[in-house]
Design an enzyme around this catalytic site. Structure first.
Site, mmCIF file in Angstrom:
data_model
loop_
_atom_site.group_PDB
_atom_site.id
_atom_site.type_symbol
_atom_site.label_atom_id
_atom_site.label_comp_id
_atom_site.label_asym_id
_atom_site.label_seq_id
_atom_site.Cartn_x
_atom_site.Cartn_y
_atom_site.Cartn_z
ATOM 1 C CE1 TYR A 1 -4.242 -1.813 5.018
ATOM 2 C CE2 TYR A 1 -3.215 0.291 4.515
ATOM 3 C CZ TYR A 1 -3.852 -0.864 4.097
ATOM 4 O OH TYR A 1 -4.089 -1.062 2.758
ATOM 5 C CB SER B 1 -0.871 -0.005 1.259
ATOM 6 O OG SER B 1 -1.439 1.265 1.523
#
Length: 273
Positions: A165, A152
């Site tokens: 995350y 990501s």
């Protein structure tokens, strides 16, 4: 990719389903895995068995075969069992797309031990379990292979309310870079994609809308899109699933035969700000 076999996790919907359909359209048979069950650390609905059935239908509509099973990437034995069944059916493994993951934004005071554990176990350890189980099958072909891990923009950039995350996605890049070096002599290429916002349920859900607009009683997608647009250099709120699948097709195909160890952003300019 005619007659190649691709293993894709998180394949019941969203990016994973799209990757499966696109690789099938390029000629690959598919081994697909998805949990299809709730996860405590994710504040939005998970995929269901019917979603995985739809992936099967869409892949078969491309004229390719698919072996789809429900399994948890946190369970290394379950991942290995799915791969063993799929490779026994199709005879080989050439491509791995470690895509399964969850998202969820929580400030540090609200980030419980359970939420932290779910995130790390799925988004980091699950990626490791996927690749580790795949390596013997990739080596067995004697022709190398291609692995793509889904990281990501949070793999290279810290995001507020997303410590868990970002930690997982940074770790994914560590796995990618280490294995690119380790598996290169076997002809196995290992890369990663780094998407920004993607038009899927993982992004577009009530929990995210409330994160962006905490003072609104019932925020909507239309209200949030201008804020998401402001995150990017290019004038868009999010990319489409096909934009990520385009990168997957490239990185797993012959045009990228000498590309390994690359962290490829699909980010509309987030990382150049």
């Amino acid at each position: 990719m005619s007659d190649k076999v691709a293993f894709i996790t998180g394949a019941a919907r969203g990016q994973g389903r799209n990757h499966a359909v696109r690789l099938a359209a390029e000629g690959a048979d598919i081994i697909a895995l998805d949990l299809c069950a709730p996860v405590g650390g994710a504040p939005y609905p998970m995929a269901e068995p019917d979603d995985l059935d739809e992936t099967v239908r869409l892949v078969e509509a491309q004229g390719r075969q698919i072996c789809a099973r429900q399994a948890d990437v946190r369970d290394s034995a379950a991942v290995a069992a799915v791969l063993a069944e799929g490779t026994a059916e199709f005879g080989r493994l050439d491509i791995v797309v470690a895509n399964a993951g969850i998202a969820g934004s929580f400030p540090v005071d609200d980030l419980t031990d359970e939420i932290w554990k779910d995130m790390i176990d799925i988004n980091l350890t699950g990626v490791w379990n996927t690749v580790k189980a795949s390596v013997p099958h990739l080596r067995a072909t004697g022709r190398g292979g291609a692995v793509v891990l889904t990281s990501s923009v949070a793999g290279l950039k810290g995001l507020p309310n997303n410590a868990h995350y970002a930690a997982a996605k940074h770790g994914v890049l560590g796995i990618m870079r280490s294995l690119a070096n380790e598996l290169g002599p076997d002809g196995i290429r290992v890369n990663a994609v780094l998407p920004t916002n993607v038009d899927t349920t993982m992004l577009l859900n009530d929990a995210i809308y409330r994160l962006f607009l905490p003072d609104e009683s019932d925020p909507t997608r239309d209200q949030v899109e201008p804020i998401m647009r402001g995150m990017h250099v290019l004038d868009i709120p999010y990319v489409e699933v096909d934009d990520v699948s385009n990168a997957i097709v490239f990185l797993t195909g012959e045009q990228a035969r000498y590309v390994t160890g690359v962290a490829m952003p699909i980010d509309a300019g987030v990382l150049v700000k």
